[in-house]
Design an enzyme around this catalytic site. Structure first.
Site, PDB file in Angstrom:
ATOM      1  CD  GLU A 111      -2.976  -0.963   0.116  1.00 14.11           C
ATOM      2  OE1 GLU A 111      -3.325   0.188  -0.234  1.00 14.11           O
ATOM      3  OE2 GLU A 111      -3.407  -1.994  -0.434  1.00 14.11           O
ATOM      4  CB  SER A 483     -42.052 -42.221  34.487  1.00 20.49           C
ATOM      5  OG  SER A 483     -43.226 -42.863  34.053  1.00 20.49           O
TER       6      SER A 483
END
Length: 787
Positions: A111, A483
Site C-alpha cells: 500500500e 415418569s
C-alpha cells in the site's frame, strides 16, 4: 492513543505549518517546476483554490486520538475457546507493538512503501491522479496509508476530485497529530478486509484460523492484498485472482528489502490452507446465543460495540461431548424411521464436463450439516448408489449403508420418495469410513448439565442444529415430564411416613372425572401388566404407574403440588389432580436439571448460571461471578429426605428401567429416573453424580408419537450415558454419606422415626388384581385369533 515507536522506525515528519494546504501547494508546484505546461499550471490553480476552500470545512479528527473501534461481542468457554461472535464487524484490536513485523512489511509493500518517509501525501502521485481526474472524471490511486485512514474514518467512497482534496488535507492534519506508528495502528485495525473482518488480526482468524502473530510471509502477503478490493481478492471466493495479487506483494516485499531472496522463493512455494466454516470445532451456538441475550439485557445495543468478552461456565470438551452425544442419539433414532424421500431433485447435464459445476450449484441450497453431508445422486439401484458431494468427491454406498433408505430404492417407491439420478440426499460416514445414506431428522432434543454444588452450567445443547431451528429446547420447551417426575411425588410421600419398604399394590385403578379434572380415567402401566404388592423401592425402579397414583392419592394432590414448588416447579403448571403422579404437567429441561440437583447436593436449591465473567475491550473485568458452593440459606429439603431419595434413584440405575447406566459406566454412584409420556410423545432421562446433574429430552416440536417401542430408557438414557462416560472419566466413585436422622434396615434406608413399623406399612392391598381368564375364556380368545 499511546503507541510505542520501535527503535528502527524513522522519525515522523515535523508538524506542518498552520496552513497545510499552502505547504501542499508549494510541494506540488516544486514537482511541477521546470518545463511544466500551461495546462498543468491551470490545474495547479484549481487545486490551490480547492485546498483554500476545503480546509476550513475539515471535520474534527479528535476521534482518532481517542480511537474506540466497534468491537464485537465474543463468547468463550471457561477454558478460553471461542464459542460465538456477535456484531456487524469482526475485529480484534491489536496494538502496533503486537502486530508482527512481517504483517507490517507486507502492508507497506502493498500500500505505501514510503510510509515512514513522506509526510502523509505522495504529491507526485496525487498530482498525476488529479490530472487524470480532470481528463476523464475518474479519480485514480496514489492514496497513502494516512490518506486511507482519512477516507475510512471521515469520507465517503465516491471517487471525485473534491473527495481527493479533503483526503489530502485530512491526511496532513492527521500527520500533525499522530505519529507514524499510531497511524499505522489505526489503519491495520480499522481497514475492512472482507468476510465481516475489520483489521488484520480478525482477518488472520477468519481466513487462516490462526492468531496474527503466527502468520507466515505468504499468508501476510495474501492478507495485505485484501485492502485494494476485499471481494475481488478474497482468497476463498476468488483464489486465482487473489494469488496473482499475493505474488505481486511478495515480489514488492523483496524489492523493498523486507525479505531475502530465500524467503521470497519459499513464500511463493507455500501452499496456503484456508479456514472453512466447518473448522469451528465447538458447537455451542445455543449457549452462546443465551449468553448474548443475557448481556444485551444489561448493555443494550452497546453489546455489539464495546468489545465485550464473555466467559461462560461450560468447558469446551464437555460441550463438544454433549453435542456429539445428543446428535448421535437423534441420528440413531432417525435411522429407525421410514425414509421420507430426497430433499430435492435437480436436472443433471449429460456432458460429464458440466456435471461438477451443476452439482456445486445445486448443493448451494443444501449445505452440509456437520457430518451429515449433502450429495447429488449420479446413479441409483437397490444395491448401489453413487453420489457427488459439494467438494466434488464421489462416494459409493452399498449394503447396510442403504438400509435406512430402502423404501426410496424400491421399484414401487413414489415419485417424491424415490432415489434416482439428480436426487439430493444425505450421507454420513461411519467410524470405518464407510458411507450410509440417511436424512435430516425431524425429531428434536435437548441436553443440559450443571454442577449441583454451584449451579454452574457445564454443557448446554438446545436442539439438533441451531442453524435449522434456533428454538432453545433446554430453556424454552415446556413438555410433559412423564415418569421422570415421579421422584418428586415420592419425596413428598417420605414426609408422610412412606418408606422404601412400604408395600403398595400394583393393581388396576379407575377414576371418574372429578379425580382427574377432565374425564373418566383408567390408567395403565407401560407394559400393560400388574405385578400386585411391591415394595416402594421396587415400584419406583420399575416405574409402576399404579403405585405412583396410589401414593399421590394417599398424600393428597394439593400437598404434592405445594411440595414440588420446593424444587422450583410452578404450581400452575402442575394442577392438583391425580394425573400429576404420571408427570402430566409441564416442565423445561432446565427446570428438571435444577430440581434433580436438589437431590444431588443433599437438599439445596441452586440457581443455574451460564456467565462466569465479562471483560471489556480494555481488559477490565466488569462482571465476575465465580462458582460459589450453595449453603444452608438455600436449603429446601431435609438432608435425610434427599439421602433416602438418592437410595431409591440408585436402585433405578442398578436394576430398574435405567440399569444400563451402572452396567455401562461400571460405577455405582450414578442416580436417575427415566421418563416416557403418554403415547410415547416425550422421552426423558434425568440423573446425576454428586458432582454433575444432566438431563436429556427427546421429542417432536409438534408433539406426536415417537413410536410404540420408544422410551426414555431406550432414547434419552444412551445420550446421558454417552456424555457421563466423558464427564466422569478419572473421577473417583463418591458414595453419599448418611446424614443424621436415617437408619438402614432390611428394606433400605429410611427416616429413623419411621423405622420399626412406625411408618406406613402398606397401601391398597385390598384392591384385587384382575382375575386370570378361565380355560373356556382362553379358548374363546384363541378361536377369535384363528379366524
Amino acid at each position: 492513543m499511546p503507541a510505542s515507536e520501535p527503535a528502527n522506525t524513522p522519525p515522523s515528519e515535523a508538524a506542518p505549518p498552520a496552513r497545510p494546504w499552502y505547504r501542499a501547494l508549494l510541494q506540488v508546484a516544486a514537482w511541477l517546476g521546470g518545463g511544466a505546461l500551461a495546462g498543468l499550471l491551470a490545474a495547479l490553480l484549481v487545486v490551490a483554490v480547492a485546498l483554500a476552500v476545503a480546509y476550513p470545512n475539515l471535520p474534527d479528527i479528535g476521534s482518532l486520538t481517542d480511537y474506540r473501534p466497534k468491537l464485537p461481542l465474543r463468547v468463550y468457554s471457561a477454558d478460553g475457546v471461542l464459542l460465538g461472535e456477535f456484531g456487524e464487524e469482526r475485529r480484534n484490536f491489536t496494538p502496533i507493538a503486537q502486530i508482527p513485523q512481517v504483517m507490517k512489511d507486507a502492508v507497506l509493500a502493498a500500500e505505501d512503501a514510503r510510509f515512514y518517509q513522506h509526510g502523509g501525501v505522495d504529491y507526485k502521485g496525487v498530482a498525476r491522479a488529479a490530472l487524470e481526474n480532470l481528463r476523464d472524471a475518474r479519480s485514480q490511486g496514489a492514496s497513502t496509508i494516512t490518506m486511507q485512514v482519512a477516507r475510512n474514518f471521515y469520507l465517503s467512497t465516491e471517487k471525485t476530485f473534491t473527495r481527493k482534496i479533503y483526503e489530502i488535507l485530512l491526511a496532513l492534519r492527521i500527520e500533525s497529530v499522530l505519529n507514524k506508528d499510531q497511524i499505522l495502528e489505526l489503519y491495520m485495525n480499522q481497514i475492512f478486509l472482507g468476510q465481516r473482518a475489520s483489521g488484520f488480526a480478525a482477518a488472520a482468524e477468519v481466513y487462516f484460523g490462526k492468531p496474527l502473530k503466527d502468520v507466515t510471509i505468504a499468508e501476510a502477503a495474501m492478507l495485505a492484498g485484501l485492502p485494494k478490493a476485499p471481494s475481488a481478492y478474497n482468497p476463498i471466493a476468488n483464489p486465482r485472482r487473489a494469488q496473482v495479487r499475493q505474488r505481486y506483494i511478495i515480489q514488492r516485499m523483496f524489492e523493498n528489502g523486507f525479505i531475502t531472496e530465500e524467503q521470497h522463493d519459499a513464500a511463493l512455494e507455500q501452499v496456503l490452507r484456508y479456514r472453512v466454516a466447518s473448522d469451528h470445532g465447538v458447537h455451542a451456538e445455543f449457549a452462546a446465543e443465551n449468553a448474548r441475550l443475557l448481556v444485551h439485557a444489561q448493555y443494550g445495543d452497546e453489546t455489539y460495540a464495546r468489545g465485550l468478552n464473555v466467559y461462560l461456565t461450560l468447558n469446551a470438551a464437555e460441550q463438544s461431548a454433549a453435542y456429539r452425544a445428543l446428535r448421535q442419539g437423534l441420528m440413531d433414532y432417525e435411522l429407525r424411521q421410514v425414509y421420507r424421500g430426497p430433499e430435492a431433485y435437480v436436472d443433471l447435464p449429460a456432458d460429464p464436463d458440466k456435471l461438477d459445476a451443476r452439482v456445486a450449484e445445486a448443493l448451494n441450497d443444501h449445505p452440509d450439516n456437520d457430518d451429515l453431508r449433502a450429495a447429488v445422486v449420479l446413479e441409483a439401484s437397490p444395491r448401489k448408489v453413487v453420489a457427488m458431494l459439494q467438494s466434488g468427491d464421489t462416494i459409493t454406498v452399498t449394503g447396510d449403508g442403504l438400509r435406512p433408505v430402502t423404501s426410496g430404492l424400491a421399484a414401487r417407491a413414489g415419485p417424491k420418495v424415490q432415489i434416482r439420478r439428480g436426487a439430493v440426499v444425505r450421507a454420513m460416514q461411519g467410524p470405518k469410513k464407510d458411507w450410509r445414506l440417511t436424512q435430516l431428522p425431524e425429531v428434536e432434543g435437548a441436553f443440559v448439565a450443571l454442577d449441583p454444588r454451584t449451579g454452574a452450567i457445564r454443557a448446554l445443547v438446545g436442539g439438533f442444529d441451531f442453524g435449522k431451528n434456533k428454538f432453545n429446547h433446554v430453556t424454552q420447551a415446556w413438555r410433559q415430564p412423564g415418569s421422570s417426575f415421579k421422584p418428586f411425588i415420592y419425596s413428598a410421600a417420605l414426609e408422610k411416613g412412606f418408606t422404601p419398604a412400604t408395600v403398595i399394590n400394583d393393581a388396576p385403578l379407575f377414576f371418574d372425572a372429578d379425580a382427574t379434572g377432565s374425564q373418566p380415567w383408567e390408567p395403565k402401566n407401560y407394559d400393560g401388566k400388574f405385578d400386585g404388592p411391591l415394595p416402594l423401592v421396587t415400584a419406583l425402579a420399575k416405574s409402576k404407574n399404579m403405585v405412583s397414583i396410589r401414593i399421590l392419592q394417599a398424600i393428597g394432590p394439593p400437598y404434592a403440588q405445594e411440595w414440588i414448588q420446593r424444587f422450583g416447579f410452578e404450581a400452575d403448571k402442575h394442577p392438583a389432580y391425580l394425573t400429576m403422579a404420571l408427570g402430566a404437567g409441564s416442565v423445561t429441561p432446565m427446570q428438571m436439571a435444577t430440581a434433580y440437583s436438589v437431590f444431588a447436593n443433599g437438599g439445596l436449591r441452586i440457581t443455574p448460571h451460564l456467565i462466569a465473567r465479562i471483560v471489556d475491550g480494555k481488559g477490565r473485568v466488569v462482571v465476575d461471578t465465580p462458582p460459589v458452593p450453595a449453603d444452608e440459606s438455600v436449603r429446601v429439603l431435609d438432608a435425610r429426605n434427599a439421602f433416602v431419595m438418592n437410595s431409591l434413584l440408585q436402585a433405578i440405575t442398578r436394576y430398574g428401567t435405567a440399569a444400563r447406566a451402572q452396567a455401562t459406566l461400571r460405577r455405582s454412584d450414578v442416580y436417575g429416573k427415566t421418563g416416557t409420556t403418554n403415547d410415547s410423545m416425550d422421552a426423558w432421562f434425568a440423573g446425576f453424580h454428586p458432582t454433575v446433574t444432566a438431563v436429556v429430552w427427546i421429542g417432536y416440536d409438534n408433539p406426536r408419537k415417537l413410536g410404540d417401542r420408544e422410551t426414555g430408557g431406550g432414547l434419552a438414557l444412551p445420550v446421558w450415558i454417552n456424555w457421563m462416560a466423558q464427564a466422569l472419566k478419572g473421577v473417583p466413585v463418591q458414595p453419599y454419606e448418611p446424614p443424621a436422622g436415617v437408619v438402614e434396615s432390611a428394606g433400605g434406608w429410611m427416616f429413623d422415626d419411621h423405622a420399626q413399623g412406625a411408618g406406613v406399612q402398606s397401601l391398597g392391598l385390598q384392591d384385587a388384581l384382575p382375575a386370570a381368564p378361565s380355560t373356556e375364556e382362553r379358548n374363546s380368545i384363541l378361536d377369535l385369533f384363528r379366524r
